[in-house]
Scaffold this active site. Structure first.
Site, PDB file in Angstrom:
ATOM      1  N   ASP A 128      72.981  67.631  84.341  1.00 56.11           N
ATOM      2  CA  ASP A 128      71.880  66.688  84.572  1.00 56.11           C
ATOM      3  C   ASP A 128      72.347  65.248  84.807  1.00 56.11           C
ATOM      4  OD1 ASP A 128      70.261  68.830  84.158  1.00 56.11           O
ATOM      5  OD2 ASP A 128      69.306  68.093  82.329  1.00 56.11           O
ATOM      6  N   MET A 170      67.179  71.857  88.523  1.00 58.36           N
ATOM      7  CA  MET A 170      67.189  71.478  87.112  1.00 58.36           C
ATOM      8  C   MET A 170      67.111  69.960  86.967  1.00 58.36           C
ATOM      9  SD  MET A 170      69.597  74.162  85.106  1.00 58.36           S
ATOM     10  CE  MET A 170      68.880  75.697  84.511  1.00 58.36           C
ATOM     11  N   ARG A 172      65.880  67.953  83.247  1.00 56.73           N
ATOM     12  CA  ARG A 172      64.844  67.953  82.198  1.00 56.73           C
ATOM     13  C   ARG A 172      64.165  66.589  82.077  1.00 56.73           C
ATOM     14  NH1 ARG A 172      63.591  70.900  77.770  1.00 56.73           N
ATOM     15  NH2 ARG A 172      65.093  72.505  78.347  1.00 56.73           N
ATOM     16  N   GLU A 222      62.660  70.265  87.585  1.00 55.64           N
ATOM     17  CA  GLU A 222      61.861  71.097  86.672  1.00 55.64           C
ATOM     18  C   GLU A 222      61.045  70.259  85.671  1.00 55.64           C
ATOM     19  OE1 GLU A 222      64.761  73.371  84.399  1.00 55.64           O
ATOM     20  OE2 GLU A 222      65.659  71.528  83.654  1.00 55.64           O
ATOM     21  N   GLN A 274      72.723  76.873  89.576  1.00 59.58           N
ATOM     22  CA  GLN A 274      73.276  75.511  89.666  1.00 59.58           C
ATOM     23  C   GLN A 274      74.402  75.261  88.657  1.00 59.58           C
ATOM     24  OE1 GLN A 274      69.590  72.652  90.155  1.00 59.58           O
ATOM     25  NE2 GLN A 274      69.007  74.605  89.282  1.00 59.58           N
TER      26      GLN A 274
END
Ligand code: F6P
Length: 342
Positions: A128, A170, A172, A222, A274
């Site tokens: 991330d 992805m 978060r 996401e 990923q």
């Protein structure tokens, strides 16, 4: 000197490269011994350990995943977690611990050091890229490469069928993967967690793209949330760090776009693809250097620190500072990408 090593949280390409860097330098240059704890903090709590010598790290540089395994175990939610970690370290005569992880794993390391004096050094990992104090985390470059290739491939189906293709990536709390892969892949809309999105605006971009006789690709992180609604979730259960399991916004978005624009819309959820497979050259380079510098931090007794990338230098930053806040996408950076929306 005996050093413990663990990898916690979601797996990430480059974890094995860190372990290799740590062990090779520690053994060859400082004569250290290493113990690997299995599955992140679980192994440290339960005393599940394996010896880590040079033979164990041969051939792992290009391998994805982690030879030590990973979990989201949080020792602070267990009755006697910290005492158990102390017992494990004493039993294995471990003098220092290198924790390789993201905000949660390193948050535990920061507390173990600050509140209990356990000598920890942190190494930042996460696809991330949302850890502050480091310019990049390893794993991110690989994830962006995989997402970009997927977007490139989806363009051809979108154009052939004149469909809207939504790609859920992805991310978060931070939209770095969406922003970088969306820009690199020529997406017509990029939706990130940092900025609530307006469904009417997304539909307007979709419609204008069709008017130009091209089919739109919408990249959505996401963790992105619609302006007039709640986070879209398939499953509201939480892990031991209190995080819900994400994914679902892509499906929801495609249905809404189709209903509102009358254009067929489909979703591809990239998910763990990923995080899988071999790390990119950049991630191998960064992860290896993090490993080399983490073992130097142990040698210097620089506990309570995390190695970080600043420019092309590896520096040490306080773990507490590095885990205090997340690095999210700057609104100005997001606005920059807006030229290509619609
Ligand atoms: O933190 C990295 C990450 O890949 C996030 O982008 C994602 O929300 C999460 O991990 C998914 O974790 P899991 O594979 O445990 O569901």
């Amino acid at each position: 000197m005996k050093v413990g090593v663990l990898t916690g949280g979601g797996d990430c390409p480059g974890l094995n490269a860190v372990i290799r860097g740590v062990v090779r330098k520690g053994v060859q240059e400082y004569g250290y011994e290493f113990t690997g704890f299995k599955d992140g903090w679980r192994g440290a709590v339960e005393g599940d350990a394996v010896p880590l010598g040079i033979p164990a790290v041969r051939g792992i540089l290009p391998r994805g995943g982690t030879i030590l395994g990973s979990s989201r175990t949080n020792p602070f939610t267990l009755d006697d977690g910290v005492r158990q970690i102390r017992d494990t370290l004493a039993k294995h005569e471990v003098d220092a611990l290198i924790a390789i992880g993201g905000e949660d794993t390193l948050g535990v390391a920061a507390r173990l050091h600050a509140e209990y004096g356990i000598p920890c050094v942190g190494v930042p990992k996460t696809i991330d890229n949302d850890l502050s104090a480091t310019d990049y985390t390893f794993g991110f470059d690989t994830a962006v490469g995989i997402a970009t290739e997927a977007i490139d491939r989806l363009h051809t189906t979108a154009e052939s069928h004149m469909r809207v293709l939504v790609v859920e990536v992805m991310g978060r709390h931070a939209g770095w993967i969406a922003l970088h892969s969306g820009l690199a892949g020529g997406a017509n809309a990029i939706l990130i967690p940092e900025q609530r999105f307006d469904l009417d605006q997304v539909c307007a971009w979709v419609t204008s793209r069709f008017k130009a006789s091209y089919a739109p690709i919408v990249v959505v992180a996401e963790g992105a949330v619609p302006k007039d609604g709640d986070m879209v979730l398939k499953d509201a259960t939480t892990d031991s760090f209190g995080h819900v399991r994400l994914s679902g916004v892509g499906e929801w978005l495609a249905k809404e776009i189709e209903a509102r624009t009358g254009k067929e819309a489909r979703t591809t959820v990239l998910g763990h693809v990923q995080r899988g497979g071999t790390p990119s050259a950049f991630d191998r380079w960064l992860a290896t250097r993090f490993g080399l510098h983490a073992v130097d931090a142990v040698r210097d007794g620089a506990f309570g620190t995390m190695v970080a990338l600043r420019g092309t230098d590896i520096v040490r930053v306080p773990l507490a500072e590095a885990t205090a806040r997340l690095k999210t996408v700057d609104p100005a950076l997001y606005r920059e990408a807006g030229v290509f929306f619609g």
